[in-house]
Design an enzyme around this catalytic site. Structure first.
Site, PDB file in Angstrom:
ATOM      1  N   SER A 129       0.830  -1.209   0.000  1.00 33.84           N
ATOM      2  CA  SER A 129       0.000   0.000   0.000  1.00 33.84           C
ATOM      3  C   SER A 129       0.859   1.251   0.000  1.00 33.84           C
ATOM      4  O   SER A 129       1.898   1.303   0.646  1.00 33.84           O
ATOM      5  CB  SER A 129      -0.925   0.023   1.223  1.00 33.84           C
ATOM      6  OG  SER A 129      -1.696   1.210   1.244  1.00 33.84           O
ATOM      7  N   LYS A 184      -4.211  -6.770   4.080  1.00 31.02           N
ATOM      8  CA  LYS A 184      -4.291  -5.708   3.070  1.00 31.02           C
ATOM      9  C   LYS A 184      -5.748  -5.441   2.693  1.00 31.02           C
ATOM     10  O   LYS A 184      -6.154  -4.284   2.482  1.00 31.02           O
ATOM     11  CB  LYS A 184      -3.486  -6.092   1.833  1.00 31.02           C
ATOM     12  CG  LYS A 184      -3.561  -5.075   0.680  1.00 31.02           C
ATOM     13  CD  LYS A 184      -3.123  -3.680   1.114  1.00 31.02           C
ATOM     14  CE  LYS A 184      -2.774  -2.780  -0.060  1.00 31.02           C
ATOM     15  NZ  LYS A 184      -3.823  -2.583  -1.039  1.00 31.02           N
ATOM     16  N   HIS A 187      -7.245  -3.384   5.397  1.00 32.16           N
ATOM     17  CA  HIS A 187      -6.689  -2.033   5.226  1.00 32.16           C
ATOM     18  C   HIS A 187      -7.502  -1.267   4.195  1.00 32.16           C
ATOM     19  O   HIS A 187      -7.914  -0.129   4.412  1.00 32.16           O
ATOM     20  CB  HIS A 187      -5.223  -2.117   4.799  1.00 32.16           C
ATOM     21  CG  HIS A 187      -4.660  -0.841   4.221  1.00 32.16           C
ATOM     22  ND1 HIS A 187      -4.944  -0.412   2.941  1.00 32.16           N
ATOM     23  CD2 HIS A 187      -3.844   0.093   4.756  1.00 32.16           C
ATOM     24  CE1 HIS A 187      -4.332   0.735   2.708  1.00 32.16           C
ATOM     25  NE2 HIS A 187      -3.651   1.065   3.789  1.00 32.16           N
ATOM     26  N   ASN A 188      -7.755  -1.907   3.055  1.00 31.79           N
ATOM     27  CA  ASN A 188      -8.491  -1.234   1.988  1.00 31.79           C
ATOM     28  C   ASN A 188      -9.939  -0.972   2.381  1.00 31.79           C
ATOM     29  O   ASN A 188     -10.526   0.051   1.998  1.00 31.79           O
ATOM     30  CB  ASN A 188      -8.439  -2.065   0.708  1.00 31.79           C
ATOM     31  CG  ASN A 188      -7.107  -1.962   0.002  1.00 31.79           C
ATOM     32  OD1 ASN A 188      -6.085  -1.663   0.624  1.00 31.79           O
ATOM     33  ND2 ASN A 188      -7.086  -2.232  -1.277  1.00 31.79           N
ATOM     34  N   GLU A 191      -9.917   1.985   4.426  1.00 32.64           N
ATOM     35  CA  GLU A 191      -9.687   3.102   3.499  1.00 32.64           C
ATOM     36  C   GLU A 191     -11.005   3.559   2.865  1.00 32.64           C
ATOM     37  O   GLU A 191     -11.259   4.761   2.756  1.00 32.64           O
ATOM     38  CB  GLU A 191      -8.702   2.650   2.425  1.00 32.64           C
ATOM     39  CG  GLU A 191      -8.372   3.660   1.356  1.00 32.64           C
ATOM     40  CD  GLU A 191      -7.482   3.049   0.293  1.00 32.64           C
ATOM     41  OE1 GLU A 191      -7.836   3.150  -0.896  1.00 32.64           O
ATOM     42  OE2 GLU A 191      -6.437   2.459   0.648  1.00 32.64           O
TER      43      GLU A 191
END
Length: 481
Positions: A129, A184, A187-188, A191
């Site tokens: 990222s 990940k 995380h997204n 986001e």
């Protein structure tokens, strides 16, 4: 013949910048792209003067890399990854390592770990990222997979990762199987939530009649406090950017938000492991709703509601800041609840504090308050929720009144703020010792004899009521609703 320390396949923006980053750290990198001219142009252009080996075919590419060969794939997630792996396999030797640096679904990474292990190849699924800038100067890297690859890949990945203020690289081995790509993915998802919250704040500001210059200045000031983060910083930049005619560029952009799937995957996984990731869910739904541009235009002509205008005396900018911060705390808390549940489901033993540490620099959701999250989990490794941490609880207690004011005012004035509202609803639901689920259980027992527990009896003791007088004492064991 010069040998490469690693190979990289896929020379789009991320691949090119990672290749240059690796060479900056003293590595020689063999590079390959399906379109040969892309490789040639890169090595002769941005890569000129860097320790790169241009390869026109995969056999040559593989032969130039020192064994055990670490090969980083920066290609489109999905079937393309499998295609490239199949093309590589005839040239690989036992112990060679394939690292997928794209946004692959974690179940695909799990499958690839298992199938490639049978062939003697070590597979690593690694989230990366930070976008173009992060790839070049230091991204956040989230690897996991075949644990036999850890010793070889971690020095390489750590060498190019972002470095937090305490000197720790934002790269940590996360576990076996699909652990890296799962982290990940979450995380997204977070986001998505952050971006939705900030876009809702922008919508409220517009309804308050603020100029774009005022909005930009406000976000800039917020970026110096508890909201200090990359996304707040770029929001300020976007709001002060004008088109060629001098008008705000953001107002020329069509309000249809794209997505590549990671937010949706986060919500699906949350449902599968039984976690209420409500704010990310609203963010994903918000993007889907935004895509219905034509329908929304039709609805605007026939569905009634108040005009989206807010008196500047109705809410303060401090209220709006508190709303953003409260929603962010809830969203991150939900994300870490999901990570803990998945860790138990898949036996990953994820270190939540270490994951927060990975996101402090380099990545899109990097923010100052991730230091506080890291510290909270370090102090209480078994912390069930960030909302139970004394520090975050205190901040939420201070923010909640302003947050309520923004939500109530926006709703009263017909302004859609799904992330603000769902975050606040979760906060209120979480702090409610006795909610309304007893009614749900009563209804389930009424129509389906699903039974219920009683507050005046020991936990685990189940009861059924013959609500109609004709149902009898038989309880459900065949279906659930």
């Amino acid at each position: 013949m010069t040998k490469a320390d690693l190979g990289l396949i896929g020379l789009a923006v991320m691949g090119q910048n990672l290749a240059l980053n690796f060479t900056d750290q003293g590595n020689t990198v063999a590079v390959y792209n399906r379109t040969t001219s892309v490789t040639t142009d890169f090595v002769a252009g941005p890569g000129e003067g860097h320790s790169l080996i241009a390869c026109e075919d995969l056999q040559t590419f593989v032969s130039t890399i020192t064994r055990p060969r670490p090969i980083l794939l920066m290609v489109k997630a999905g079937p393309v990854v499998d295609t490239v792996i199949d093309q590589l396999l005839p040239f690989l030797d036992e112990g060679d390592i394939i690292i997928d640096g794209g946004n692959s679904l974690y179940t695909d990474s799990q499958r690839r770990v298992e199938t490639l292990a049978d062939k003697g190849i070590l597979f690593v699924g690694s989230g990366v990222s930070g976008g173009e800038e992060g790839a070049r100067t230091g991204p956040s890297i989230m690897p996991g997979g075949n644990e036999n690859a850890e010793k070889t890949v971690m020095p390489l990945l750590k060498s190019v990762a972002a470095v937090a203020k305490d000197g720790k690289p934002c790269c940590e081995w996360l576990g076996r199987g699909g652990a890296g790509h799962y982290v990940k993915m979450v995380h997204n998802g977070i986001e998505y939530g952050d971006m939705q919250v900030l876009s809702e704040a922008y919508t409220v500001m517009k309804a308050m009649g603020m100029s774009h210059s005022e909005m930009s200045d406000t976000f800039t000031s917020w970026d110096e406090g508890v909201l200090d983060s990359f996304l707040v910083e770029i929001t300020a930049d976007i709001l002060k950017t004008n088109d060629d005619d001098g008008s705000p560029l953001v107002e020329k952009i069509l309000d249809k938000a794209g997505q590549k799937g990671t937010g949706r995957w986060t919500v699906i996984s949350a449902m599968q492991v039984g976690q209420p990731v409500t704010l990310v869910s609203e963010a994903v739904s918000g993007r889907i709703l935004s895509s219905k541009k034509e329908e929304r235009g039709q609805a605007a002509a026939i569905l009634e509601g108040p005009k989206a205008m807010i008196d500047r005396d109705a809410i303060s900018l401090d209220d709006l800041r508190d709303s953003i911060y409260g929603a962010k705390i809830v969203s991150y808390a939900q994300g870490f609840m999901l990570l803990e549940a998945a860790s138990q489901e898949y036996d990953w033993h994820l270190n939540l504090g270490a994951i927060a540490g990975l996101w402090r620099e380099g990545c899109i959701i990097r923010a100052a308050f991730l230091d506080d999250i890291t510290a909270a989990f370090a102090a209480q490794p078994d912390l069930n929720s960030l909302l139970l941490d004394a520090g975050f609880a205190s901040q939420l207690n201070a923010a909640q009144q302003g947050w309520r004011n923004v939500v109530a005012t926006a709703v009263a004035n017909g302004i859609a703020i799904p992330a603000f509202a769902s975050g606040l609803s979760f906060y209120d639901g979480y702090r409610t010792a006795n909610g309304s689920a007893n009614m749900i259980q009563a209804m389930r027992d009424y129509f389906g004899a699903h039974t219920y527990e009683r507050v005046d009896k020991p936990a685990g003791e189940w009861f059924h009521t013959n609500w109609t007088g004709t149902g009898g004492s038989t309880t459900s064991g065949s279906y659930s609703a």
